[in-house]
Design a protein around this motif. Structure first.
Motif, PDB file in Angstrom:
ATOM      1  N   ASN A  14     -28.625  51.773  57.975  1.00  0.00           N
ATOM      2  CA  ASN A  14     -30.496  51.723  57.380  1.00  0.00           C
ATOM      3  C   ASN A  14     -31.054  52.808  58.294  1.00  0.00           C
ATOM      4  OD1 ASN A  14     -30.601  50.183  58.444  1.00  0.00           O
ATOM      5  ND2 ASN A  14     -32.127  49.470  57.121  1.00  0.00           N
ATOM      6  N   PHE A  15     -31.293  53.532  59.592  1.00  0.00           N
ATOM      7  CA  PHE A  15     -32.313  54.244  60.044  1.00  0.00           C
ATOM      8  C   PHE A  15     -31.500  55.494  60.935  1.00  0.00           C
ATOM      9  CE2 PHE A  15     -34.380  50.002  60.666  1.00  0.00           C
ATOM     10  CZ  PHE A  15     -35.574  50.222  59.734  1.00  0.00           C
ATOM     11  N   GLN A  16     -30.137  56.068  60.520  1.00  0.00           N
ATOM     12  CA  GLN A  16     -29.384  57.316  60.648  1.00  0.00           C
ATOM     13  C   GLN A  16     -29.899  57.815  60.284  1.00  0.00           C
ATOM     14  OE1 GLN A  16     -25.339  56.468  60.570  1.00  0.00           O
ATOM     15  NE2 GLN A  16     -25.923  55.325  63.139  1.00  0.00           N
ATOM     16  N   LEU A  17     -30.851  58.970  60.892  1.00  0.00           N
ATOM     17  CA  LEU A  17     -31.365  60.355  60.897  1.00  0.00           C
ATOM     18  C   LEU A  17     -29.951  61.527  60.377  1.00  0.00           C
ATOM     19  CD1 LEU A  17     -33.917  60.514  63.314  1.00  0.00           C
ATOM     20  CD2 LEU A  17     -34.314  60.326  60.918  1.00  0.00           C
ATOM     21  N   ASP A  18     -29.884  62.325  59.155  1.00  0.00           N
ATOM     22  CA  ASP A  18     -29.329  63.654  58.773  1.00  0.00           C
ATOM     23  C   ASP A  18     -30.089  64.606  59.426  1.00  0.00           C
ATOM     24  OD1 ASP A  18     -26.914  62.478  57.497  1.00  0.00           O
ATOM     25  OD2 ASP A  18     -28.486  61.275  57.343  1.00  0.00           O
ATOM     26  N   SER A  19     -29.079  65.458  59.926  1.00  0.00           N
ATOM     27  CA  SER A  19     -29.619  66.980  59.441  1.00  0.00           C
ATOM     28  C   SER A  19     -28.732  67.773  59.265  1.00  0.00           C
ATOM     29  CB  SER A  19     -28.976  67.510  61.225  1.00  0.00           C
ATOM     30  OG  SER A  19     -30.305  68.716  61.787  1.00  0.00           O
ATOM     31  N   ILE A  20     -29.615  68.899  58.019  1.00  0.00           N
ATOM     32  CA  ILE A  20     -28.938  69.228  56.907  1.00  0.00           C
ATOM     33  C   ILE A  20     -29.400  70.986  57.748  1.00  0.00           C
ATOM     34  CG2 ILE A  20     -28.732  70.364  54.815  1.00  0.00           C
ATOM     35  CD1 ILE A  20     -29.526  67.431  54.313  1.00  0.00           C
ATOM     36  N   LEU A  21     -28.090  72.064  58.089  1.00  0.00           N
ATOM     37  CA  LEU A  21     -28.961  73.326  57.769  1.00  0.00           C
ATOM     38  C   LEU A  21     -28.394  73.924  56.407  1.00  0.00           C
ATOM     39  CD1 LEU A  21     -29.197  75.690  59.701  1.00  0.00           C
ATOM     40  CD2 LEU A  21     -26.991  75.866  60.546  1.00  0.00           C
ATOM     41  N   THR A  22     -29.550  74.688  56.190  1.00  0.00           N
ATOM     42  CA  THR A  22     -29.318  75.781  55.093  1.00  0.00           C
ATOM     43  C   THR A  22     -28.557  77.471  55.367  1.00  0.00           C
ATOM     44  OG1 THR A  22     -31.640  76.737  54.651  1.00  0.00           O
ATOM     45  CG2 THR A  22     -30.975  74.701  53.821  1.00  0.00           C
ATOM     46  N   GLN A  23     -28.638  77.529  54.332  1.00  0.00           N
ATOM     47  CA  GLN A  23     -27.410  79.000  54.315  1.00  0.00           C
ATOM     48  C   GLN A  23     -29.015  79.478  54.812  1.00  0.00           C
ATOM     49  OE1 GLN A  23     -25.531  80.045  51.039  1.00  0.00           O
ATOM     50  NE2 GLN A  23     -23.515  78.445  51.133  1.00  0.00           N
ATOM     51  N   SER A  24     -30.306  79.546  54.151  1.00  0.00           N
ATOM     52  CA  SER A  24     -30.894  80.157  54.515  1.00  0.00           C
ATOM     53  C   SER A  24     -31.683  80.148  56.057  1.00  0.00           C
ATOM     54  CB  SER A  24     -32.214  81.011  53.439  1.00  0.00           C
ATOM     55  OG  SER A  24     -32.395  78.562  53.552  1.00  0.00           O
ATOM     56  N   GLY A  25     -31.083  79.334  56.655  1.00  0.00           N
ATOM     57  CA  GLY A  25     -31.538  79.124  58.227  1.00  0.00           C
ATOM     58  C   GLY A  25     -32.486  77.674  58.353  1.00  0.00           C
ATOM     59  N   GLU A  26     -32.817  77.492  57.517  1.00  0.00           N
ATOM     60  CA  GLU A  26     -33.602  75.908  57.263  1.00  0.00           C
ATOM     61  C   GLU A  26     -33.035  75.274  58.144  1.00  0.00           C
ATOM     62  OE1 GLU A  26     -34.942  75.964  53.425  1.00  0.00           O
ATOM     63  OE2 GLU A  26     -36.809  76.403  54.121  1.00  0.00           O
ATOM     64  N   ILE A  27     -33.547  74.149  58.613  1.00  0.00           N
ATOM     65  CA  ILE A  27     -32.643  72.890  59.236  1.00  0.00           C
ATOM     66  C   ILE A  27     -34.173  71.755  58.721  1.00  0.00           C
ATOM     67  CG2 ILE A  27     -32.707  71.448  61.162  1.00  0.00           C
ATOM     68  CD1 ILE A  27     -32.053  73.713  63.041  1.00  0.00           C
ATOM     69  N   HIS A  28     -33.702  71.023  58.100  1.00  0.00           N
ATOM     70  CA  HIS A  28     -34.493  69.522  57.364  1.00  0.00           C
ATOM     71  C   HIS A  28     -33.966  68.361  58.420  1.00  0.00           C
ATOM     72  CE1 HIS A  28     -36.441  72.045  54.326  1.00  0.00           C
ATOM     73  NE2 HIS A  28     -35.166  72.318  54.387  1.00  0.00           N
ATOM     74  N   THR A  29     -34.744  67.737  59.105  1.00  0.00           N
ATOM     75  CA  THR A  29     -34.126  66.259  59.347  1.00  0.00           C
ATOM     76  C   THR A  29     -34.443  65.182  59.034  1.00  0.00           C
ATOM     77  OG1 THR A  29     -33.765  67.823  61.588  1.00  0.00           O
ATOM     78  CG2 THR A  29     -33.778  65.200  61.070  1.00  0.00           C
ATOM     79  N   GLY A  30     -33.995  64.273  59.373  1.00  0.00           N
ATOM     80  CA  GLY A  30     -34.758  62.674  58.222  1.00  0.00           C
ATOM     81  C   GLY A  30     -33.260  62.210  57.062  1.00  0.00           C
ATOM     82  N   ARG A  31     -34.213  61.171  56.982  1.00  0.00           N
ATOM     83  CA  ARG A  31     -33.189  60.380  56.250  1.00  0.00           C
ATOM     84  C   ARG A  31     -32.431  59.928  54.872  1.00  0.00           C
ATOM     85  NH1 ARG A  31     -35.143  54.655  54.744  1.00  0.00           N
ATOM     86  NH2 ARG A  31     -33.712  55.252  53.674  1.00  0.00           N
ATOM     87  N   ILE A  32     -31.070  60.721  53.899  1.00  0.00           N
ATOM     88  CA  ILE A  32     -30.934  61.241  52.720  1.00  0.00           C
ATOM     89  C   ILE A  32     -30.973  59.742  52.016  1.00  0.00           C
ATOM     90  CG2 ILE A  32     -28.866  61.757  52.111  1.00  0.00           C
ATOM     91  CD1 ILE A  32     -29.523  64.022  53.865  1.00  0.00           C
ATOM     92  N   LEU A  33     -31.420  60.176  51.129  1.00  0.00           N
ATOM     93  CA  LEU A  33     -32.446  59.022  50.157  1.00  0.00           C
ATOM     94  C   LEU A  33     -30.912  59.143  48.842  1.00  0.00           C
ATOM     95  CD1 LEU A  33     -35.767  59.946  49.131  1.00  0.00           C
ATOM     96  CD2 LEU A  33     -34.423  58.352  50.857  1.00  0.00           C
ATOM     97  N   ILE A  34     -30.303  57.767  49.403  1.00  0.00           N
ATOM     98  CA  ILE A  34     -29.316  57.269  47.894  1.00  0.00           C
ATOM     99  C   ILE A  34     -29.819  57.211  47.068  1.00  0.00           C
ATOM    100  CG2 ILE A  34     -27.055  56.674  48.038  1.00  0.00           C
ATOM    101  CD1 ILE A  34     -26.868  57.819  50.507  1.00  0.00           C
ATOM    102  N   GLU A  35     -29.994  57.843  45.815  1.00  0.00           N
ATOM    103  CA  GLU A  35     -30.461  57.739  44.259  1.00  0.00           C
ATOM    104  C   GLU A  35     -29.580  57.423  43.183  1.00  0.00           C
ATOM    105  OE1 GLU A  35     -33.697  59.506  44.892  1.00  0.00           O
ATOM    106  OE2 GLU A  35     -34.853  58.434  45.628  1.00  0.00           O
TER     107      GLU A  35
END
Length: 98
Positions: A14-35
């Motif tokens: 529940n504390f693992q981080l994810d990194s998401i790279l978008t097609q536009s080159g932005e990188i977002h790092t944090g926790r995925i919210l499961i909702e």
């Protein structure tokens, strides 16, 4: 104590981080919210654990790469600013039955 000295050695799920790279080159790092529904067309990621409003919504179709990181959100070197006496106090507190 181990989590304080080497926070990334073992990270709870529940504390693992994810990194998401978008097609536009932005990188977002944090926790995925499961909702709600996992079939949603968007992913919500909380980029700052101390700010509940730091949520970024990303269209799944815009995700270039998504990976789980093997590091903890807790920073290394937490004890670097403590004196020896403060470290002893912390160890005594952690060993107390509370």
């Amino acid at each position: 104590m181990e989590s304080i000295l080497t926070p990334s050695r073992s990270v709870a799920e529940n504390f693992q981080l994810d990194s998401i790279l978008t097609q536009s080159g932005e990188i977002h790092t944090g926790r995925i919210l499961i909702e709600g529904d996992y079939r949603s067309q968007k992913v919500r990621i909380q980029t700052d654990p101390l700010k509940s409003d730091s949520v970024v919504e990303i269209d799944k179709s815009e995700i270039e790469e998504h990976k789980q990181l093997d590091r903890s959100p807790m920073p290394d070197g937490l004890l670097d600013v403590f004196s020896r006496d403060e470290i002893r106090d912390l160890v005594a507190y952690l060993q107390s039955p509370n």
